[in-house]
Design a protein around this motif. Structure first.
Motif, PDB file in Angstrom:
ATOM      1  N   GLY A  68     -48.393 -94.110  55.179  1.00 26.60           N
ATOM      2  CA  GLY A  68     -49.843 -93.545  54.574  1.00 26.60           C
ATOM      3  C   GLY A  68     -49.734 -93.513  53.151  1.00 26.60           C
ATOM      4  O   GLY A  68     -50.629 -92.870  52.680  1.00 26.60           O
ATOM      5  N   THR A  69     -48.987 -94.079  52.529  1.00 28.69           N
ATOM      6  CA  THR A  69     -48.976 -93.897  50.928  1.00 28.69           C
ATOM      7  C   THR A  69     -49.557 -95.157  50.332  1.00 28.69           C
ATOM      8  O   THR A  69     -49.631 -96.306  50.904  1.00 28.69           O
ATOM      9  CB  THR A  69     -47.526 -93.968  50.464  1.00 28.69           C
ATOM     10  OG1 THR A  69     -46.777 -95.273  50.824  1.00 28.69           O
ATOM     11  CG2 THR A  69     -46.677 -92.659  50.899  1.00 28.69           C
ATOM     12  N   GLN A 126     -61.017 -89.081  54.290  1.00 28.78           N
ATOM     13  CA  GLN A 126     -59.964 -89.263  53.318  1.00 28.78           C
ATOM     14  C   GLN A 126     -59.710 -90.431  52.770  1.00 28.78           C
ATOM     15  O   GLN A 126     -58.571 -90.824  52.067  1.00 28.78           O
ATOM     16  CB  GLN A 126     -58.605 -88.970  54.130  1.00 28.78           C
ATOM     17  CG  GLN A 126     -58.410 -87.606  54.736  1.00 28.78           C
ATOM     18  CD  GLN A 126     -56.954 -87.042  55.373  1.00 28.78           C
ATOM     19  OE1 GLN A 126     -56.093 -87.783  54.711  1.00 28.78           O
ATOM     20  NE2 GLN A 126     -57.064 -86.043  56.178  1.00 28.78           N
ATOM     21  N   ILE A 168     -59.772 -93.674  53.805  1.00 29.45           N
ATOM     22  CA  ILE A 168     -58.884 -94.739  54.474  1.00 29.45           C
ATOM     23  C   ILE A 168     -59.770 -95.779  54.942  1.00 29.45           C
ATOM     24  O   ILE A 168     -60.859 -95.423  55.712  1.00 29.45           O
ATOM     25  CB  ILE A 168     -57.982 -94.068  55.649  1.00 29.45           C
ATOM     26  CG1 ILE A 168     -57.214 -92.959  55.140  1.00 29.45           C
ATOM     27  CG2 ILE A 168     -57.185 -94.892  56.360  1.00 29.45           C
ATOM     28  CD1 ILE A 168     -56.552 -92.212  56.164  1.00 29.45           C
ATOM     29  N   THR A 208     -51.791 -90.130  57.016  1.00 26.96           N
ATOM     30  CA  THR A 208     -51.498 -90.047  55.595  1.00 26.96           C
ATOM     31  C   THR A 208     -50.323 -89.168  55.169  1.00 26.96           C
ATOM     32  O   THR A 208     -49.935 -89.254  53.910  1.00 26.96           O
ATOM     33  CB  THR A 208     -52.702 -89.441  54.816  1.00 26.96           C
ATOM     34  OG1 THR A 208     -52.723 -88.152  55.349  1.00 26.96           O
ATOM     35  CG2 THR A 208     -53.927 -90.227  54.934  1.00 26.96           C
ATOM     36  N   GLU A 256     -54.063 -86.822  59.420  1.00 21.75           N
ATOM     37  CA  GLU A 256     -52.926 -86.271  58.592  1.00 21.75           C
ATOM     38  C   GLU A 256     -51.811 -86.864  59.060  1.00 21.75           C
ATOM     39  O   GLU A 256     -50.739 -87.312  58.352  1.00 21.75           O
ATOM     40  CB  GLU A 256     -52.672 -84.645  58.862  1.00 21.75           C
ATOM     41  CG  GLU A 256     -51.536 -84.067  58.057  1.00 21.75           C
ATOM     42  CD  GLU A 256     -51.716 -82.669  57.922  1.00 21.75           C
ATOM     43  OE1 GLU A 256     -50.555 -82.192  57.377  1.00 21.75           O
ATOM     44  OE2 GLU A 256     -52.587 -82.193  58.200  1.00 21.75           O
ATOM     45  N   THR A 293     -54.102 -97.546  52.318  1.00 17.98           N
ATOM     46  CA  THR A 293     -53.756 -97.540  53.833  1.00 17.98           C
ATOM     47  C   THR A 293     -55.098 -98.238  54.406  1.00 17.98           C
ATOM     48  O   THR A 293     -56.308 -98.021  54.278  1.00 17.98           O
ATOM     49  CB  THR A 293     -53.661 -96.266  54.056  1.00 17.98           C
ATOM     50  OG1 THR A 293     -52.712 -95.575  53.211  1.00 17.98           O
ATOM     51  CG2 THR A 293     -53.484 -96.095  55.556  1.00 17.98           C
TER      52      THR A 293
END
Length: 481
Positions: free
Chosen positions: A142-143, A168, A170, A362, A359, A146
């Protein structure tokens, strides 16, 4: 081809070529600038994130290209003017290759031109030995940039998960049997069947996700759904998704499992932690399939440790529009209770589950986690909050009624469902809270807002205050640990 046509036109029509030369020269310059601006603007975020990684390589690549062009001109005896022309020609062509290299190194796929419209997979290049370096440079866990592929994204949970991912920032690829229209450019909706490995291969090859969220499963089978169809989707579908992840170098998979994987057994511990073996129930299709999927995941953790896993064993999900087998039990005028059993239920709000998935995409957490709110509610406690009464039947009588009812076609449920009510797995959520924290994204907010005896306990008609005093709160009026 344009180069050859230009030489041919200059020789065949010299006067016309001479007049057109200024226009062609200026037009080529404008086209080049447009190409550069479009390429940079379309990949601005990638350049910001990865320019330090690829700048030196691209600089050396283009320098060698320019020097090679000049050297070839010198070796062949061209004058200085011609040498510069050849050097520029070779260099500018390789500069385009350098831009493509930069885009592929930063995203795992060429980021320009844009993605195809939903459902149009186009052609793809299968991952092979040449993709190993590409996959190694893509973010893991998740860095960075993404791209999350979500199977079963059109469902109740899938919709909430996609909303949480988009919040978020993404990029999401939603894979389902149907394609919904969406105004959000951050969602790419693609029609594909998890039961078809060829279709999955096209999707993975086209969109190159680095994280996969696997939600596709048959939770509420229809009357005409066979056990073979359920197995094909639940088990074979998961097998196909895992194989595609390994083949295309996906870094992480987040799987929606269930407390049903533990099984409905009389010797279940009062509170089930993630270390308790998953036993399922052979007579209960959904439970059996969840156990088989978890066994498959365990094998992949040994054979393919490069594929990180986050497995969520989820309790009963509540939400504004939730409609499943468990909520159907509470829609009746009287709640059914099995004699001699408290039948404790654990609940969790759908947006909290979605937050946990986001979560997991990420964050750095890996492993198996029970997902449920604090505490549990028995059938008697639920009835009290809902202003309803209970009807208590002995297990043997209930089995007989269900056996006859299924034979008569009155219900699709058989006697095996008695254990479903009698021996509820009560999920211990301490590992989830310890590793994911107690942020609002995953904080247990299982509320039953019973403002009147006729209130809908799941908020499907009116959900105005999820924190009202009469609601179920964390650690209060619940079965204690």
């Amino acid at each position: 081809m344009p180069f050859v046509l230009g030489i041919w036109a200059a020789q065949k029509f010299p006067e016309i070529a001479a007049k057109a030369q200024p226009w062609v020269k200026n037009g080529s310059l404008v086209a080049l600038l447009i190409f550069i601006v479009a390429g940079v603007s379309g990949n601005a975020s990638y350049f910001v994130d990865y320019i330090g990684v690829v700048l030196l390589a691209v600089f050396l690549h283009d320098t060698v290209a320019l020097a090679l062009g000049y050297f070839c001109g010198a070796v062949t005896g061209l004058n200085e003017y011609s040498r510069r022309a050849v050097s520029f020609e070779v260099g500018i062509r390789n500069a385009g290759l350098g831009l493509g290299w930069c885009s592929r190194s930063s995203t795992g796929s060429v980021a320009w031109p844009s993605w195809p419209a939903g459902g149009d997979l186009g052609h793809h290049r299968r991952a092979g030995s040449g993709d190993d370096l590409v996959q190694a440079t893509r973010p893991k866990g998740g860095t960075g940039m993404t791209v999350a592929l979500v199977t079963g994204g059109n469902g109740f949970l899938g919709t909430a998960v996609i909303d949480a991912l988009i919040a978020q920032g993404i990029t999401v690829v939603c894979v389902d049997l149907t394609v919904k229209d969406t105004p959000d450019d951050r969602i790419r909706r693609v029609r594909a069947d998890v039961c078809d490995p060829t279709e999955l291969g096209r999707v993975f090859g086209q969109y190159r996700p680095n994280v996969v969220i696997h939600l596709a499963s048959i939770v509420n089978p229809g009357k005409n759904t066979t056990a073979e169809q359920e197995y094909h989707v639940d088990v074979d579908g998961t097998r196909n998704v895992l194989a595609a992840c390994v083949e295309h170098g996906v870094g992480r998979i987040v799987v929606s499992s269930s407390g049903a994987a533990y099984g409905y057994h009389s010797d279940n511990p009062p509170w089930i932690t993630e270390d308790v073996p998953v036993r399922g129930n052979d007579e209960f299709t959904y439970s059996r399939h969840k156990r088989m999927v978890e066994e498959m995941l365990a094998e992949y953790r040994v054979e393919h440790p490069e594929l990180e896993q986050v497995v969520f064993r989820i309790g009963t999900i509540l939400g504004e529009s939730v409609d499943n087998q468990i909520t159907a039990l509470f829609d009746r005028r009287k709640l059914l209770k099995v004699a001699g059993s408290d039948s404790p239920f654990v609940f969790v709000w759908h947006t909290d589950v979605a937050g946990a998935f986001a979560e997991a995409v990420t964050g750095n957490q890996v492993g198996i986690f029970n997902v449920a709110g604090d505490g549990a509610l028995t059938v008697d406690e639920l009835a009290s909050r809902m202003g309803k009464r209970t009807v208590t039947l002995p297990a043997w009588l209930l089995r007989g009624v269900l056996r006859v009812g299924r034979r008569l076609g009155v219900t699709e449920h058989g006697p095996e469902r008695v254990g479903f009510l009698q021996y509820r797995p009560v999920l211990d959520n301490r590992r989830l809270k310890e590793q994911f924290g107690t942020s609002p994204n995953i904080r247990a907010r299982t509320r039953l807002p019973l403002t009147s005896p006729h209130a809908d306990p799941f908020g499907r008609q009116s959900w105005k205050d999820r924190s009202c005093p009469s609601a179920f709160r964390e650690g209060t009026d619940s079965v204690t640990k």
